[in-house]
Design a protein around this motif. Structure first.
Motif, mmCIF file in Angstrom:
data_model
loop_
_atom_site.group_PDB
_atom_site.id
_atom_site.type_symbol
_atom_site.label_atom_id
_atom_site.label_comp_id
_atom_site.label_asym_id
_atom_site.label_seq_id
_atom_site.Cartn_x
_atom_site.Cartn_y
_atom_site.Cartn_z
ATOM 1 N N GLU A 119 -1.750 -3.417 2.016
ATOM 2 C CA GLU A 119 -3.672 -3.574 2.044
ATOM 3 C C GLU A 119 -3.879 -4.887 2.048
ATOM 4 O O GLU A 119 -3.449 -6.092 1.677
ATOM 5 N N VAL A 160 -6.028 0.535 10.025
ATOM 6 C CA VAL A 160 -4.949 0.608 10.574
ATOM 7 C C VAL A 160 -4.652 0.131 12.154
ATOM 8 O O VAL A 160 -5.321 -0.382 12.756
ATOM 9 N N LYS A 219 -8.818 5.236 6.306
ATOM 10 C CA LYS A 219 -7.703 3.725 6.061
ATOM 11 C C LYS A 219 -7.501 2.996 7.964
ATOM 12 O O LYS A 219 -8.218 3.851 8.661
ATOM 13 N N GLU A 267 2.615 -1.729 8.710
ATOM 14 C CA GLU A 267 0.883 -1.366 8.893
ATOM 15 C C GLU A 267 0.080 -2.397 8.276
ATOM 16 O O GLU A 267 0.298 -2.508 6.509
ATOM 17 N N GLU A 321 0.802 -1.045 -0.417
ATOM 18 C CA GLU A 321 -0.266 0.021 0.323
ATOM 19 C C GLU A 321 0.426 1.337 -0.127
ATOM 20 O O GLU A 321 0.412 2.182 -0.241
ATOM 21 N N ALA A 339 3.713 -0.780 4.853
ATOM 22 C CA ALA A 339 2.540 -0.519 5.090
ATOM 23 C C ALA A 339 1.759 -2.255 3.330
ATOM 24 O O ALA A 339 1.724 -1.290 2.420
ATOM 25 N N CYS A 388 -3.447 -2.588 6.105
ATOM 26 C CA CYS A 388 -4.101 -0.846 5.732
ATOM 27 C C CYS A 388 -5.586 -1.488 5.119
ATOM 28 O O CYS A 388 -5.723 -2.234 4.586
#
Length: 134
Positions: free
Chosen positions: A82, A114, A112, A128, A6, A80, A130
């Motif tokens: 997704e 998270v 988002k 992370e 992401e 990050a 997301c």
């Protein structure tokens, strides 16, 4: 399931200077700036193909970004990914033995939900998760 890289989050001390630098480097302006009060950060996002670069600057001494920069130089803060279903992915990662920094998803930047995976359990990298908010 992780579906896409992401963004890469970069911790910076001077958001205006970093924004100028990345605008010149990438040859395009950011598509979004946002203040995230819950994290005490200001963010700037650049779109690069299917991924993004997020610049993060702390807005208080208690900000995780400010504390990060007290110990380390500017640079990569997190990676990050997704996900389609953040709660299911959090449960999967817990079952795999990963340490999560959040018990439940929280609202982050760029519309988002998270959750963060502790670097201790992810090879030294802050990860992370997301999920887009519908």
């Amino acid at each position: 399931m992780l579906t896409n890289l992401e963004h890469v989050g970069l911790a910076v001390r001077d958001l205006a200077a970093a924004t100028d630098l990345y605008t010149r480097l990438l040859g395009q302006p950011p598509y979004k700036t946002e203040h995230v009060p819950s994290e005490a950060v200001d963010t700037v996002f650049f779109q690069i193909g299917g991924s993004k670069i997020e610049l993060l600057a702390g807005t208080s001494p208690e900000s995780a970004i400010t504390k990060f920069l007290d110990k380390k130089p500017e640079g990569i803060h997190h990676v990050a990914f997704e996900v389609d279903n953040i709660e299911a992915e959090m449960a999967r990662l817990r079952a795999e033995g990963f340490i999560l920094l959040n018990e439940t998803p929280k609202r982050g930047a760029d519309n988002k939900l998270v959750c963060f995976v502790h670097p201790k359990s992810a090879g030294g990298v802050l990860v992370e998760l997301c999920q887009s908010i519908a």
